[in-house]
Design a protein around this motif. Structure first.
Motif, PDB file in Angstrom:
ATOM      1  N   ILE A  73      -2.927   5.072  -4.391  1.00 51.97           N
ATOM      2  CA  ILE A  73      -2.847   5.013  -2.927  1.00 51.97           C
ATOM      3  C   ILE A  73      -1.392   4.913  -2.498  1.00 51.97           C
ATOM      4  CG2 ILE A  73      -3.199   2.494  -2.873  1.00 51.97           C
ATOM      5  CD1 ILE A  73      -4.681   2.945  -0.179  1.00 51.97           C
ATOM      6  N   THR A  75       1.419   3.795  -0.040  1.00 49.00           N
ATOM      7  CA  THR A  75       1.608   2.722   0.944  1.00 49.00           C
ATOM      8  C   THR A  75       2.948   2.843   1.656  1.00 49.00           C
ATOM      9  OG1 THR A  75       2.419   1.312  -0.854  1.00 49.00           O
ATOM     10  CG2 THR A  75       0.102   1.088  -0.247  1.00 49.00           C
ATOM     11  N   TRP A 102      -1.848  -0.917   2.974  1.00 48.63           N
ATOM     12  CA  TRP A 102      -1.812  -2.154   2.189  1.00 48.63           C
ATOM     13  C   TRP A 102      -3.109  -2.947   2.363  1.00 48.63           C
ATOM     14  CZ3 TRP A 102       0.930  -3.661  -1.775  1.00 48.63           C
ATOM     15  CH2 TRP A 102       2.173  -3.075  -2.012  1.00 48.63           C
ATOM     16  N   ALA A 105      -5.649  -1.254   0.193  1.00 52.87           N
ATOM     17  CA  ALA A 105      -5.374  -1.560  -1.211  1.00 52.87           C
ATOM     18  C   ALA A 105      -5.853  -2.963  -1.564  1.00 52.87           C
ATOM     19  CB  ALA A 105      -3.880  -1.412  -1.499  1.00 52.87           C
ATOM     20  N   GLN A 106      -5.515  -3.936  -0.724  1.00 52.71           N
ATOM     21  CA  GLN A 106      -5.933  -5.314  -0.962  1.00 52.71           C
ATOM     22  C   GLN A 106      -7.452  -5.426  -1.023  1.00 52.71           C
ATOM     23  OE1 GLN A 106      -4.574  -8.328  -1.451  1.00 52.71           O
ATOM     24  NE2 GLN A 106      -6.311  -9.659  -0.949  1.00 52.71           N
ATOM     25  N   THR A 116      -3.745   2.294  -8.225  1.00 53.46           N
ATOM     26  CA  THR A 116      -2.304   2.250  -8.442  1.00 53.46           C
ATOM     27  C   THR A 116      -1.632   2.323  -7.086  1.00 53.46           C
ATOM     28  OG1 THR A 116      -2.493   3.344 -10.588  1.00 53.46           O
ATOM     29  CG2 THR A 116      -0.344   3.425  -9.504  1.00 53.46           C
ATOM     30  N   ILE A 117      -0.744   1.396  -6.808  1.00 53.66           N
ATOM     31  CA  ILE A 117      -0.038   1.361  -5.523  1.00 53.66           C
ATOM     32  C   ILE A 117       1.284   2.108  -5.673  1.00 53.66           C
ATOM     33  CG2 ILE A 117       1.106  -0.135  -3.841  1.00 53.66           C
ATOM     34  CD1 ILE A 117      -1.054  -2.239  -4.538  1.00 53.66           C
ATOM     35  N   ASN A 119       4.727   3.342  -3.699  1.00 52.19           N
ATOM     36  CA  ASN A 119       5.570   3.147  -2.519  1.00 52.19           C
ATOM     37  C   ASN A 119       6.510   4.310  -2.256  1.00 52.19           C
ATOM     38  OD1 ASN A 119       4.702   0.483  -1.691  1.00 52.19           O
ATOM     39  ND2 ASN A 119       5.638  -0.254  -3.582  1.00 52.19           N
TER      40      ASN A 119
END
Length: 290
Positions: A73, A75, A102, A105-106, A116-117, A119
Motif C-alpha cells: 500500500i 502511503t 495510513w 494500513a493500520q 507492505t507499507i 512511502n
C-alpha cells in the motif's frame, strides 16, 4: 464517515496509454476501445470521488526480483510517473491521501493482513492508464488528476501469487477500514488488469471471450463463488497474464452486498477484443444506500 460508493474495473493495457499519448484514439483500430469508456468519463465527472483506492500490479517499475511484496500500500503524499523504458508517460504525477492510506494500513494489518507499507514508489501504466481512461487526457504541467489516489500494488507477476479468495477477503477488510475513517469522503475502489491475454510462449495471443464474459457475469452476481477459483484456472482459461483478474476481486470484496447490503447497480459493462493482443473489460458497480 468515509464510504465506498462504487467500484470500477478496467484493463490497463500499456498500448492504450501509448494510443492516448500519441494521439491515436480516433484511428479505426482504437475507436471501439475508447468509445467504451465515454460513459465512464461522464459518470465519474458527475460522481466526483474524493479518493480512489486503486488496485493494480507493478511491472518491474517500483519492485523487482530483489523485493516482491504480495500486497503493498502506498502511503506517500505523491507518486512520480515511472520510466518504463520509453520515458515516463506524459501525465501528471499522482497525488496521494496519506491520512486515509495510513488509516487503512493500520486497520487492515490489525485485521490480520500483512501489507507492505511503501512511502516512496514510482507508478507505471498499471495505475496511470486506468486514470487516463476514466478522467481523460491531461497535460503533466498544466493539469492535475481531479482525485487523490491510494495505490495498492499486488504481485501477480512472480509466483506464488495471492489467491482470489485472499484478494476477496482483503477487499472486505478495506471496506471496514474505509468505513471506520472519520472524515466524510466519497471513496471509490478500482480493480485493474486483465482480461484474458498471454504475452509469451506457445499460447501467445490467447483471448477467451466466453470465459471473460462469464467472469463478468460471476463478478456481478456470485463474487464469493468466483473467488474460489484456483490460480491455475485463470492461467488455463485466460492465459498467463489472466491471473491479473484476481485484483478485480479486491474491489468486488469491498462492495456493500458482500457484507449483507443491497446488490450493486450495474452502471456500465463493456467488453472488446482485441487491444494489442488483450481482451479489454470495463465494469462500474454502484453501491446503493440501505
Amino acid at each position: 464517515m468515509a464510504r465506498i460508493t462504487a467500484s470500477v474495473y478496467t484493463s490497463h493495457v500499456p498500448a492504450i496509454g501509448a494510443a492516448l499519448d500519441l494521439g491515436k484514439t480516433h484511428e479505426p483500430y482504437w475507436q471501439p476501445v475508447f468509445k467504451g469508456y465515454e460513459f465512464g468519463k461522464r459518470w465519474i465527472a458527475e460522481r466526483k470521488p474524493d479518493v480512489v483506492f486503486l488496485v493494480y500490479n507493478d511491472h518491474a517499475s517500483a519492485f523487482s526480483m530483489a523485493l516482491i511484496p504480495t500486497f503493498a500500500i502506498g502511503t506517500a503524499a505523491s507518486y512520480e510517473i515511472a520510466d518504463e523504458g520509453f520515458g515516463p508517460r506524459p501525465v501528471p504525477r499522482v497525488e496521494g491521501h496519506p491520512e486515509l492510506a495510513w488509516h487503512i494500513a493500520q486497520s487492515v494489518i490489525q485485521d490480520d493482513f500483512d501489507l507492505t507499507i511503501v512511502n516512496e514508489m514510482p507508478v507505471d501504466h498499471g495505475l496511470t492508464v486506468p486514470l487516463s481512461l476514466m478522467f481523460g487526457e491531461r497535460h503533466p504541467e498544466r493539469d492535475a488528476w481531479p482525485v487523490k489516489v491510494i495505490p495498492l500494488a499486488v504481485n501477480v507477476v512472480q509466483y506464488p501469487v495471492p489467491s482470489g479468495r485472499r484478494c476477496f477477503q482483503l477487499g472486505q477488510a478495506i471496506r471496514r477500514a474505509v468505513e471506520s475513517f472519520g472524515p466524510d469522503l466519497n471513496v471509490q475502489i478500482w480493480g485493474t488488469g486483465g482480461m484474458s491475454h498471454q504475452l509469451q510462449g506457445a499460447r501467445a495471443g490467447l483471448i477467451n471471450r466466453e470465459w471473460d464474459n462469464r467472469f463478468l457475469d460471476r463478478l456481478i452476481h456470485e463474487p464469493a463463488e468466483l473467488a474460489q477459483l484456483h490460480a491455475l484456472d485463470y492461467v488455463r482459461e485466460a492465459g498467463s497474464e489472466g491471473i491479473e483478474l484476481v485484483m478485480w476481486l479486491i474491489a468486488r470484496g469491498a462492495m456493500a452486498d458482500v457484507a449483507g447490503g443491497p446488490a450493486p447497480h450495474v452502471a456500465q459493462r463493456f467488453y472488446h477484443v482485441p487491444a494489442s493482443n488483450t481482451a479489454v473489460g470495463h465494469l462500474i458497480l454502484e453501491n446503493l444506500r440501505d
